[in-house]
Design a protein around this motif. Structure first.
Motif, short mmCIF file in Angstrom:
data_model
loop_
_atom_site.label_atom_id
_atom_site.label_comp_id
_atom_site.label_asym_id
_atom_site.label_seq_id
_atom_site.Cartn_x
_atom_site.Cartn_y
_atom_site.Cartn_z
N ALA A 47 0.85 -1.19 0.00
CA ALA A 47 0.00 0.00 0.00
C ALA A 47 0.88 1.24 0.00
CB ALA A 47 -0.92 0.01 1.22
N VAL A 48 0.36 2.30 -0.58
CA VAL A 48 1.05 3.59 -0.59
C VAL A 48 0.14 4.61 0.08
CG1 VAL A 48 1.65 5.52 -2.11
CG2 VAL A 48 2.62 3.26 -2.53
N CYS A 49 0.70 5.43 0.95
CA CYS A 49 -0.07 6.45 1.67
C CYS A 49 0.41 7.83 1.23
CB CYS A 49 0.09 6.29 3.18
SG CYS A 49 -0.95 7.41 4.15
N VAL A 50 -0.52 8.68 0.80
CA VAL A 50 -0.16 9.99 0.25
C VAL A 50 -0.97 11.09 0.91
CG1 VAL A 50 0.47 8.96 -1.95
CG2 VAL A 50 -1.86 9.83 -1.62
N PHE A 51 -0.56 12.35 0.64
CA PHE A 51 -1.20 13.52 1.23
C PHE A 51 -1.73 14.42 0.12
CE2 PHE A 51 -0.80 17.38 4.16
CZ PHE A 51 -1.91 17.01 4.91
N VAL A 52 -2.24 15.58 0.49
CA VAL A 52 -2.99 16.42 -0.44
C VAL A 52 -2.19 16.92 -1.64
CG1 VAL A 52 -4.69 17.22 1.24
CG2 VAL A 52 -2.53 18.44 1.02
N ASN A 53 -0.88 17.14 -1.48
CA ASN A 53 -0.10 17.72 -2.55
C ASN A 53 0.71 16.69 -3.33
OD1 ASN A 53 -0.99 20.33 -2.17
ND2 ASN A 53 0.58 20.81 -0.66
N ASP A 54 0.50 15.40 -3.06
CA ASP A 54 1.15 14.38 -3.87
C ASP A 54 0.44 14.28 -5.22
OD1 ASP A 54 3.28 13.16 -2.20
OD2 ASP A 54 1.61 12.77 -0.84
N ARG A 55 1.21 13.96 -6.25
CA ARG A 55 0.65 13.87 -7.60
C ARG A 55 0.34 12.41 -7.89
NH1 ARG A 55 3.62 17.19 -12.15
NH2 ARG A 55 2.77 18.80 -10.78
N VAL A 56 -0.93 12.10 -8.03
CA VAL A 56 -1.35 10.72 -8.24
C VAL A 56 -2.14 10.66 -9.54
CG1 VAL A 56 -2.19 8.67 -7.06
CG2 VAL A 56 -1.62 10.67 -5.71
N GLU A 261 -4.38 27.88 -4.59
CA GLU A 261 -4.52 26.96 -5.71
C GLU A 261 -3.18 26.48 -6.29
OE1 GLU A 261 -6.42 28.57 -9.23
OE2 GLU A 261 -6.00 30.61 -8.60
N GLU A 262 -2.11 27.19 -6.07
CA GLU A 262 -0.79 26.74 -6.54
C GLU A 262 0.13 26.47 -5.36
OE1 GLU A 262 -0.29 26.05 -9.60
OE2 GLU A 262 -2.16 26.90 -10.38
N GLU A 263 -0.44 25.92 -4.29
CA GLU A 263 0.33 25.74 -3.06
C GLU A 263 1.33 24.60 -3.10
OE1 GLU A 263 -2.19 22.96 -0.06
OE2 GLU A 263 -3.12 24.89 -0.47
N GLY A 264 1.23 23.74 -4.11
CA GLY A 264 2.03 22.52 -4.15
C GLY A 264 3.52 22.73 -4.02
N ASP A 265 4.03 23.84 -4.56
CA ASP A 265 5.47 24.12 -4.51
C ASP A 265 5.87 24.97 -3.31
OD1 ASP A 265 5.90 22.71 -6.88
OD2 ASP A 265 5.45 24.48 -8.10
N LEU A 266 4.90 25.30 -2.46
CA LEU A 266 5.18 26.21 -1.35
C LEU A 266 4.87 25.60 0.01
CD1 LEU A 266 3.58 29.49 -2.83
CD2 LEU A 266 6.02 28.97 -2.65
N PHE A 267 3.64 25.18 0.20
CA PHE A 267 3.19 24.81 1.54
C PHE A 267 3.83 23.52 2.03
CE2 PHE A 267 -1.11 27.28 1.52
CZ PHE A 267 -0.40 28.44 1.28
N LEU A 291 -4.53 37.63 5.21
CA LEU A 291 -3.88 36.75 6.18
C LEU A 291 -3.81 35.36 5.57
CD1 LEU A 291 -2.73 36.23 9.04
CD2 LEU A 291 -5.09 35.87 9.80
N ILE A 292 -2.60 34.81 5.44
CA ILE A 292 -2.41 33.50 4.84
C ILE A 292 -1.70 32.59 5.83
CG2 ILE A 292 -1.40 32.19 2.92
CD1 ILE A 292 -1.48 34.73 1.24
N THR A 293 -2.24 31.40 6.03
CA THR A 293 -1.55 30.35 6.78
C THR A 293 -1.31 29.19 5.84
OG1 THR A 293 -3.69 29.54 7.59
CG2 THR A 293 -2.46 31.02 9.03
N GLY A 294 -0.31 28.38 6.14
CA GLY A 294 0.18 27.37 5.21
C GLY A 294 -0.49 26.02 5.32
N HIS A 295 -1.79 25.96 5.08
CA HIS A 295 -2.57 24.72 5.11
C HIS A 295 -2.41 24.03 6.47
CE1 HIS A 295 -4.48 21.72 2.13
NE2 HIS A 295 -4.86 21.41 3.35
N GLN A 296 -2.67 24.79 7.53
CA GLN A 296 -2.50 24.27 8.87
C GLN A 296 -3.81 24.11 9.62
OE1 GLN A 296 -0.35 27.96 10.51
NE2 GLN A 296 -1.63 27.42 12.27
N ALA A 297 -4.94 24.32 8.95
CA ALA A 297 -6.22 24.23 9.65
C ALA A 297 -6.42 22.86 10.28
CB ALA A 297 -7.37 24.56 8.70
N PHE A 298 -5.94 21.82 9.63
CA PHE A 298 -6.11 20.45 10.14
C PHE A 298 -5.15 20.13 11.28
CE2 PHE A 298 -2.30 19.96 7.74
CZ PHE A 298 -1.66 18.84 8.24
#
Length: 337
Positions: A47-56, A261-267, A291-298
């Motif tokens: 099995a492979v486990c990935v997160f929101v910014n992985d390219r699948v 929307e283009e957070e993949g290379d930053l967050f 005000l910007i936070t880096g996808h930390q709501a979770f």
């Protein structure tokens, strides 16, 4: 099962290792994100486990299937980064974490609202410099204000309850009716009506073809002058260039983002020693009412523990042939092999 995790941080390893004591899987943690160049590292994994910014995408899924991977486990709720048609063709089940802690995301949305309103981030910096002047820090009472929620799933409902506690009037829009929202006191309305009435608009809907750039130039034109816009869902629900124009015209007076929307290379990365090449993102940062936070709501200990527990349970269910209650539905037209 042998599970390879991509795009991991220290906190991922900590929580998954702790929870795995109950499951007994063999875990391999990789810091690199999953993409066409790194998929080869999954060789030997069940099995492979990935997160929101992985390219699948289709290419990556074909590589995973060729390497012997039998399950794709998402440690997040969204799955817009996965080519579901390709997964169906390959007979590769996809599981996710549909709800880990709605309180974490809802409370972060409120943190953005309160910070933007009362300008506590600016006040903090002033006081540290010995500046106790109040000019420019005036806010407004949330009590009595109208807040529009787009999306009334689990997170949207928790957000509604919190806002009702502040004494807000809460408008709601969703493609599905919600008896629970009505019990809370949410007033269902159309998008146009919500745009016209809401002092604050908070987004809590998934990213789909229908919600992509939902907040665009036309939508912004329908909003009240001086509106506050909050997004803790998915970045591409907002057309960033249209929002920048809204900020410049002062139609949007406050903007709070936890996603981009283009957070993949930053967050999720430390870019403090680099020159950020994204001109649109840098333009956003130039506004003093953004005000910007880096996808930390979770990002709470409760949520991370729940994510680890549900993800590993999904994997255990697959291993033991149980029903995958958190399976992502695959396209029926292409699911047969």
């Amino acid at each position: 099962m042998n599970v390879t995790f991509f795009n991991t941080k220290q906190y991922d390893q900590q929580f998954f290792t702790q929870v795995n004591e109950e499951h007994g899987h063999e875990l391999q943690f990789l810091e690199v994100p999953l993409n066409a160049h790194t998929a080869v590292l999954a060789k030997g994994a069940d099995a492979v486990c990935v997160f929101v910014n992985d390219r699948v995408d289709a290419e990556v899924l074909h590589q995973l299937a060729h390497a012997g991977v039998r399950l794709l486990a998402l440690r997040c709720a969204g799955y817009n980064n996965v080519d579901l048609s390709a997964a169906a063709l390959l007979g590769l089940p996809v599981v996710r974490v549909p709800a880990y802690s709605p309180y974490a995301v809802a409370e972060h949305a409120l943190a953005l609202i309160l910070t933007l309103n009362r300008k506590t981030h600016r006040a903090y910096n002033r006081v540290r410099e010995g500046n106790f002047a109040l000019n420019g820090l005036m806010g407004f009472d949330l009590h009595g204000r109208t807040v529009g929620l787009i999306g009334l799933g689990t997170i949207g409902l928790v957000t509604a309850r919190i806002l009702k506690g502040f004494g807000c009037r809460v408008l709601g829009y969703d493609v599905k009716d919600s008896a629970e929202a009505q019990k809370i006191g949410v007033e269902f309305t159309t998008l146009d009506s919500l745009y016209a009435q809401a002092d604050i608009i908070s987004l809590h809907c998934p990213l789909t073809p229908q919600t992509h750039h939902l907040i665009n130039e036309a939508a912004i034109a329908k909003m009240k002058a001086g509106v506050m816009l909050i997004n803790t869902s998915r970045g591409a629900i907002i057309d960033t260039k249209a929002v920048i124009q809204g900020l410049k015209s002062e139609k949007i007076k406050y903007l709070g983002l936890d996603v981009y929307e283009e957070e993949g290379d930053l967050f999720f990365e430390d870019c403090s020693n680099k020159v950020i090449q994204d001109d649109v993102f840098m333009r956003l940062l130039s506004f003093n009412n953004v005000l910007i936070t880096g996808h930390q709501a979770f990002f709470t200990s409760d949520a991370l523990h729940n994510i680890a527990q549900i993800t590993l349970q999904n994997i255990s269910d697959f291993e033991q042939g149980r029903v995958l209650t958190n399976a992502v539905p695959l396209p029926a037209a292409t699911a047969s092999r």
